[in-house]
Design an enzyme around this catalytic site. Structure first.
Site, mmCIF file in Angstrom:
data_model
loop_
_atom_site.group_PDB
_atom_site.id
_atom_site.type_symbol
_atom_site.label_atom_id
_atom_site.label_comp_id
_atom_site.label_asym_id
_atom_site.label_seq_id
_atom_site.Cartn_x
_atom_site.Cartn_y
_atom_site.Cartn_z
ATOM 1 N N PHE A 32 -4.120 3.787 -20.241
ATOM 2 C CA PHE A 32 -5.087 4.510 -19.423
ATOM 3 C C PHE A 32 -5.383 5.875 -20.028
ATOM 4 O O PHE A 32 -6.537 6.314 -20.089
ATOM 5 C CB PHE A 32 -4.552 4.673 -17.991
ATOM 6 C CG PHE A 32 -4.872 3.529 -17.095
ATOM 7 C CD1 PHE A 32 -3.925 2.565 -16.813
ATOM 8 C CD2 PHE A 32 -6.130 3.402 -16.521
ATOM 9 C CE1 PHE A 32 -4.224 1.489 -15.979
ATOM 10 C CE2 PHE A 32 -6.437 2.337 -15.687
ATOM 11 C CZ PHE A 32 -5.471 1.371 -15.425
ATOM 12 N N ASN A 79 0.843 -1.194 0.000
ATOM 13 C CA ASN A 79 0.000 0.000 0.000
ATOM 14 C C ASN A 79 0.877 1.242 0.000
ATOM 15 O O ASN A 79 1.785 1.373 0.834
ATOM 16 C CB ASN A 79 -0.907 0.014 1.235
ATOM 17 C CG ASN A 79 -1.822 -1.194 1.281
ATOM 18 O OD1 ASN A 79 -2.362 -1.625 0.266
ATOM 19 N ND2 ASN A 79 -1.979 -1.773 2.467
ATOM 20 N N LYS A 136 -18.006 6.394 -8.409
ATOM 21 C CA LYS A 136 -19.325 6.368 -7.781
ATOM 22 C C LYS A 136 -19.283 7.179 -6.492
ATOM 23 O O LYS A 136 -18.341 7.068 -5.712
ATOM 24 C CB LYS A 136 -19.758 4.928 -7.491
ATOM 25 C CG LYS A 136 -20.019 4.113 -8.747
ATOM 26 C CD LYS A 136 -20.508 2.723 -8.404
ATOM 27 C CE LYS A 136 -20.780 1.915 -9.673
ATOM 28 N NZ LYS A 136 -21.254 0.546 -9.356
ATOM 29 N N ASP A 144 -7.051 5.215 -9.311
ATOM 30 C CA ASP A 144 -8.446 4.757 -9.344
ATOM 31 C C ASP A 144 -9.355 5.915 -8.953
ATOM 32 O O ASP A 144 -9.229 6.466 -7.857
ATOM 33 C CB ASP A 144 -8.619 3.592 -8.370
ATOM 34 C CG ASP A 144 -9.935 2.845 -8.578
ATOM 35 O OD1 ASP A 144 -10.935 3.494 -8.953
ATOM 36 O OD2 ASP A 144 -9.951 1.624 -8.377
#
Length: 227
Positions: free
Chosen positions: A199, A102, A129, A125
């Site tokens: 991307f 992480n 939503k 990311d």
């Protein structure tokens, strides 16, 4: 992972992957596990860290193009790291290392304070939503972690194709005490050190504008300094 990726992990991880001590989670870093960059890379050199390196297209290209600079790719997905190693090996990028962990914990516990010359966050990311936006990486808390890892004058470079995330990044970093804008106007120009990746192409094909931001780490107060 594919058979080729499994093989890459077995054969190439000893050269590229930094072994770390874990805390509770599989991709955590045990506090107190700081590395010595000079020992890891075998020299003193500027260190560029990419957070969320994906399959490694951007950082492998950069490492191969800039042999006098050291690079660290941070990613939690092992398949992406395996692909990164395969491409790095083909490109002869011996100045690249990888860590499966992480990102905030790498910056907090693995890298020594003020050891990074640049931090890159390209197309993180977006968690687009509304109920998921709290999972986004760039927050005031992360800004403080990034500032601690960067050397004075070091650069934090960001790019995204999601407008609301770009606005959140800017709204987070503009008031951060440890950073100052390194661009004029609404957005920074496209970073010419970022190779065009899948991307970025995907976002452009979908009609989304690519927005760059870049912030400079302000100098730390000197010992004994007064206002």
């Amino acid at each position: 992972m594919s058979e080729a990726q499994d093989r890459a992990w077995s054969e190439l991880a000893p050269q590229y992957v930094i072994g770390v001590s874990r805390d509770v989670a599989a991709t955590s870093i045990l506090p107190g596990s700081a590395i010595d960059p000079v020992a890891v890379w075998g020299r003193e050199a500027p260190l560029v860290v990419e957070i969320g390196s994906g399959q490694g297209h951007a950082i492998v290209h950069a490492a191969a193009s800039r042999p006098d600079t050291d690079f660290l790719a941070i990613e939690v997905f092992r398949a992406g790291l395996a692909r990164t190693m395969l491409d790095a090996d083909r490109a002869g990028a011996r100045n690249l290392r990888l860590v499966e962990a992480n990102a905030p914990e790498v910056l907090q516990h693995l890298l020594p304070p003020a050891s990074a010359t640049e931090l890159w966050i390209f197309f993180p990311d977006p968690w687009h939503k509304k109920k998921h936006t709290k999972r986004r990486l760039v927050t005031p808390e992360f800004a403080a972690v990034a500032a601690a890892a960067l050397e004075d004058g070091g650069m934090l470079r960001l790019a995204t194709d999601w407008e609301d995330y770009a606005l959140q990044m800017r709204d987070t970093l503009d008031p951060a005490d440890d950073f100052e804008r390194a661009f004029e106007g609404e957005w920074a120009p496209r970073f010419d050190g970022r190779v065009l990746t899948a991307f970025e192409r995907k976002g452009a094909r979908a009609g989304r504008d690519i927005r760059d931001l870049v912030y400079r780490r302000v100098p730390r107060p000197t010992a004994g300094a007064t206002d």
